[in-house]
Design an enzyme around this catalytic site. Structure first.
Site, PDB file in Angstrom:
ATOM      1  N   THR A 147     -17.059   1.507   3.257  1.00  0.00           N
ATOM      2  CA  THR A 147     -15.650   1.724   3.583  1.00  0.00           C
ATOM      3  C   THR A 147     -15.482   3.208   3.920  1.00  0.00           C
ATOM      4  OG1 THR A 147     -15.059   2.233   1.310  1.00  0.00           O
ATOM      5  CG2 THR A 147     -14.998  -0.091   1.941  1.00  0.00           C
TER       6      THR A 147
ATOM      7  N   LYS B 208     -12.655  -0.591 -14.550  1.00  0.00           N
ATOM      8  CA  LYS B 208     -13.155  -1.818 -13.909  1.00  0.00           C
ATOM      9  C   LYS B 208     -13.626  -2.840 -14.947  1.00  0.00           C
ATOM     10  CE  LYS B 208     -12.475  -0.676  -9.596  1.00  0.00           C
ATOM     11  NZ  LYS B 208     -11.494  -1.387  -8.770  1.00  0.00           N
TER      12      LYS B 208
ATOM     13  N   ASN C 213      -6.363  -5.356  -5.142  1.00  0.00           N
ATOM     14  CA  ASN C 213      -7.519  -4.611  -4.634  1.00  0.00           C
ATOM     15  C   ASN C 213      -7.358  -3.092  -4.704  1.00  0.00           C
ATOM     16  OD1 ASN C 213      -9.831  -4.056  -2.553  1.00  0.00           O
ATOM     17  ND2 ASN C 213      -7.968  -3.270  -1.557  1.00  0.00           N
TER      18      ASN C 213
ATOM     19  N   ASP D  62       0.849  -1.199   0.000  1.00  0.00           N
ATOM     20  CA  ASP D  62       0.000   0.000   0.000  1.00  0.00           C
ATOM     21  C   ASP D  62       0.877   1.239   0.000  1.00  0.00           C
ATOM     22  OD1 ASP D  62      -2.071   2.047   0.817  1.00  0.00           O
ATOM     23  OD2 ASP D  62      -3.284   0.261   1.119  1.00  0.00           O
TER      24      ASP D  62
ATOM     25  N   TYR E 233     -13.670   5.317 -14.176  1.00  0.00           N
ATOM     26  CA  TYR E 233     -13.770   4.209 -13.212  1.00  0.00           C
ATOM     27  C   TYR E 233     -14.457   3.006 -13.869  1.00  0.00           C
ATOM     28  CZ  TYR E 233     -14.749   1.851  -8.729  1.00  0.00           C
ATOM     29  OH  TYR E 233     -14.829   0.946  -7.694  1.00  0.00           O
TER      30      TYR E 233
ATOM     31  N   ASP F 118       3.575   1.410  -4.450  1.00  0.00           N
ATOM     32  CA  ASP F 118       2.662   2.166  -5.301  1.00  0.00           C
ATOM     33  C   ASP F 118       2.375   1.283  -6.517  1.00  0.00           C
ATOM     34  OD1 ASP F 118       1.439   3.776  -7.164  1.00  0.00           O
ATOM     35  OD2 ASP F 118       2.734   5.508  -6.820  1.00  0.00           O
ATOM     36  N   VAL F 119       1.131   0.864  -6.668  1.00  0.00           N
ATOM     37  CA  VAL F 119       0.818  -0.111  -7.721  1.00  0.00           C
ATOM     38  C   VAL F 119       1.003   0.432  -9.140  1.00  0.00           C
ATOM     39  CG1 VAL F 119      -0.735  -1.541  -6.321  1.00  0.00           C
ATOM     40  CG2 VAL F 119      -1.685   0.386  -7.656  1.00  0.00           C
TER      41      VAL F 119
HETATM   42  N1  LIG Z   1     -16.256   0.751  -1.422  1.00  0.00           N
HETATM   43  C1  LIG Z   1     -17.033   0.458  -2.460  1.00  0.00           C
HETATM   44  O1  LIG Z   1     -18.228   0.784  -2.493  1.00  0.00           O
HETATM   45  C2  LIG Z   1     -16.465  -0.336  -3.624  1.00  0.00           C
HETATM   46  C3  LIG Z   1     -17.349  -0.934  -4.531  1.00  0.00           C
HETATM   47  C4  LIG Z   1     -16.851  -1.658  -5.596  1.00  0.00           C
HETATM   48  C5  LIG Z   1     -15.479  -1.782  -5.768  1.00  0.00           C
HETATM   49  N2  LIG Z   1     -14.638  -1.187  -4.884  1.00  0.00           N
HETATM   50  C6  LIG Z   1     -13.209  -1.341  -5.119  1.00  0.00           C
HETATM   51  O2  LIG Z   1     -12.625  -1.995  -4.013  1.00  0.00           O
HETATM   52  C7  LIG Z   1     -11.269  -1.579  -3.862  1.00  0.00           C
HETATM   53  C8  LIG Z   1     -11.039  -1.099  -2.437  1.00  0.00           C
HETATM   54  O3  LIG Z   1     -11.906  -0.007  -2.209  1.00  0.00           O
HETATM   55  P1  LIG Z   1     -12.238   0.541  -0.743  1.00  0.00           P
HETATM   56  O4  LIG Z   1     -13.614   1.051  -0.790  1.00  0.00           O
HETATM   57  O5  LIG Z   1     -11.852  -0.457   0.262  1.00  0.00           O
HETATM   58  O6  LIG Z   1     -11.304   1.832  -0.733  1.00  0.00           O
HETATM   59  P2  LIG Z   1     -10.307   2.409   0.392  1.00  0.00           P
HETATM   60  O7  LIG Z   1     -10.037   3.811  -0.036  1.00  0.00           O
HETATM   61  O8  LIG Z   1     -10.833   2.147   1.763  1.00  0.00           O
HETATM   62  O9  LIG Z   1      -8.994   1.524   0.172  1.00  0.00           O
HETATM   63  C9  LIG Z   1      -8.199   1.652  -0.970  1.00  0.00           C
HETATM   64  C10 LIG Z   1      -6.763   1.360  -0.591  1.00  0.00           C
HETATM   65  O10 LIG Z   1      -5.956   1.445  -1.768  1.00  0.00           O
HETATM   66  C11 LIG Z   1      -4.767   2.153  -1.429  1.00  0.00           C
HETATM   67  N3  LIG Z   1      -4.193   2.757  -2.628  1.00  0.00           N
HETATM   68  C12 LIG Z   1      -4.664   3.819  -3.344  1.00  0.00           C
HETATM   69  N4  LIG Z   1      -3.814   4.105  -4.337  1.00  0.00           N
HETATM   70  C13 LIG Z   1      -2.795   3.210  -4.266  1.00  0.00           C
HETATM   71  C14 LIG Z   1      -1.620   2.994  -5.033  1.00  0.00           C
HETATM   72  N5  LIG Z   1      -1.313   3.771  -6.084  1.00  0.00           N
HETATM   73  N6  LIG Z   1      -0.791   1.982  -4.690  1.00  0.00           N
HETATM   74  C15 LIG Z   1      -1.093   1.196  -3.613  1.00  0.00           C
HETATM   75  N7  LIG Z   1      -2.183   1.357  -2.847  1.00  0.00           N
HETATM   76  C16 LIG Z   1      -3.026   2.351  -3.188  1.00  0.00           C
HETATM   77  C17 LIG Z   1      -5.209   3.170  -0.398  1.00  0.00           C
HETATM   78  O11 LIG Z   1      -4.111   3.680   0.344  1.00  0.00           O
HETATM   79  C18 LIG Z   1      -6.188   2.355   0.431  1.00  0.00           C
HETATM   80  O12 LIG Z   1      -5.541   1.655   1.463  1.00  0.00           O
HETATM   81  C19 LIG Z   1     -11.045  -0.511  -4.933  1.00  0.00           C
HETATM   82  O13 LIG Z   1     -10.437  -1.095  -6.067  1.00  0.00           O
HETATM   83  C20 LIG Z   1     -12.453  -0.036  -5.246  1.00  0.00           C
HETATM   84  O14 LIG Z   1     -12.552   0.510  -6.536  1.00  0.00           O
HETATM   85  C21 LIG Z   1     -15.093  -0.475  -3.819  1.00  0.00           C
END
Ligand SMILES: NC(=O)c1ccc[n+]([C@@H]2O[C@H](COP(=O)([O-])OP(=O)(O)OC[C@H]3O[C@@H](n4cnc5c(N)ncnc54)[C@H](O)[C@@H]3O)[C@@H](O)[C@H]2O)c1
Length: 249
Positions: free
Chosen positions: A191, A160, A90, A38, A156, A63-64
């Site tokens: 979240t 996806k 993720n 992360d 987005y 950093d991904v």
């Molecule tokens: N929360 C929702 O409603 C939802 C719905 C569908 C899909 N998602 C997907 O699920 C995944 C997680 O979402 P979440 O809601 O838990 O978000 P979140 O913001 O709580 O967590 C995302 C994490 O990714 C990390 N991150 C961001 N950019 C980064 C990078 N360049 N390199 C490494 N780490 C990085 C952040 O620091 C954070 O820890 C995402 O891909 C999101 O698109 C979320």
């Protein structure tokens, strides 16, 4: 139920919060050794929480979007624990919503870079490690918006949707080499991201989920656990919708 992931080595990107954090904690609880990649230093606190309850975890700053950083994450996992069994790609960000004719190319590229390229790089370097032991289970993070459109959500949705079809092609490419690759598409999940939204917006989101509520990170984590476990040994190249019926209507 024994999910048969004890002592498996699992890298999870974006596990400093939200769905990734819940997944890291659940996989560790089931006996996996978890490596969190992360950008956020707060991932250290997640590692400490996992260790406090007897689990094993490691934080590697990653950093991904940075190829060297992703390679280092996967190589560190293998160097630390001898192999890599599981990847949950993720890490992701939401977009600055708006109509296409006003879109800034920088905004578009930022979302594509993290939400799509970040997943691809994580798969590339994880698969390199997994091929060495002829086993691997990968879950890539999709979304309901990979499957349906939404007003003013383009980068987005595009990222996806691309993750979903990338996963299908990668899955069939490695199907005979012991590596399973699947995708998960959550509905709106409570979240930290959603906690900041006005109540009115949240209610409108809930109305689109036939089940009558939003998801919990732990519910998404359970589905991920199933897909990376040997219980899903005949499942590859598929998308699991964990969305309270959002895409069923
Ligand atoms: N929360 C929702 O409603 C939802 C719905 C569908 C899909 N998602 C997907 O699920 C995944 C997680 O979402 P979440 O809601 O838990 O978000 P979140 O913001 O709580 O967590 C995302 C994490 O990714 C990390 N991150 C961001 N950019 C980064 C990078 N360049 N390199 C490494 N780490 C990085 C952040 O620091 C954070 O820890 C995402 O891909 C999101 O698109 C979320």
């Amino acid at each position: 139920m024994d999910m048969m992931i004890e002592n498996k080595i699992a890298v999870i990107t974006g596990a400093a919060s939200g769905i990734g954090e819940a997944t890291a904690k659940l996989l560790a609880k089931e006996g996996a050794k978890v490596i969190i990649g992360d950008v956020a230093q707060s991932a250290e606190a997640v590692v400490e929480e996992i260790k406090a309850v007897g689990g094993e975890a490691l934080f590697v700053r990653c950093d991904v979007t940075d190829e060297k950083s992703v390679r280092n994450l996967m190589e560190t996992a293998t160097a630390s624990y001898g192999r890599l069994d599981i990847l949950v790609a993720n890490a992701g960000i939401p977009e600055k919503k708006g109509p296409v004719h006003e879109m800034q190319l920088d905004d578009w590229q930022k979302v594509l870079n993290i939400d799509l390229n970040g997943v691809v790089l994580a798969n590339k370097y994880a698969i390199q490690q997994m091929l060495k032991n002829g086993f691997g289970a990968i879950v890539n993070m999709g979304s309901i918006l990979a499957h349906v459109g939404q007003v003013n959500s383009t980068a987005y949705s595009a990222a996806k949707a691309a993750v979903v079809n990338f996963s299908r092609s990668a899955a069939v490419t490695y199907a005979t080499q012991g590596i399973r690759i699947n995708c998960i598409s959550p509905g709106y999940t409570e979240t930290p991201l959603l906690a900041k939204l006005p109540e009115e917006t949240k209610q409108a989101m809930i109305a689109n989920h036939p089940i009558g509520r939003l998801g919990k990170p732990e519910e998404i984590a359970e589905a991920i656990l199933f897909l990376v476990s040997d219980k899903a040994s005949f499942i590859t190249g598929t998308v699991l919708h964990v969305d309270g019926g959002y895409t069923a209507v």
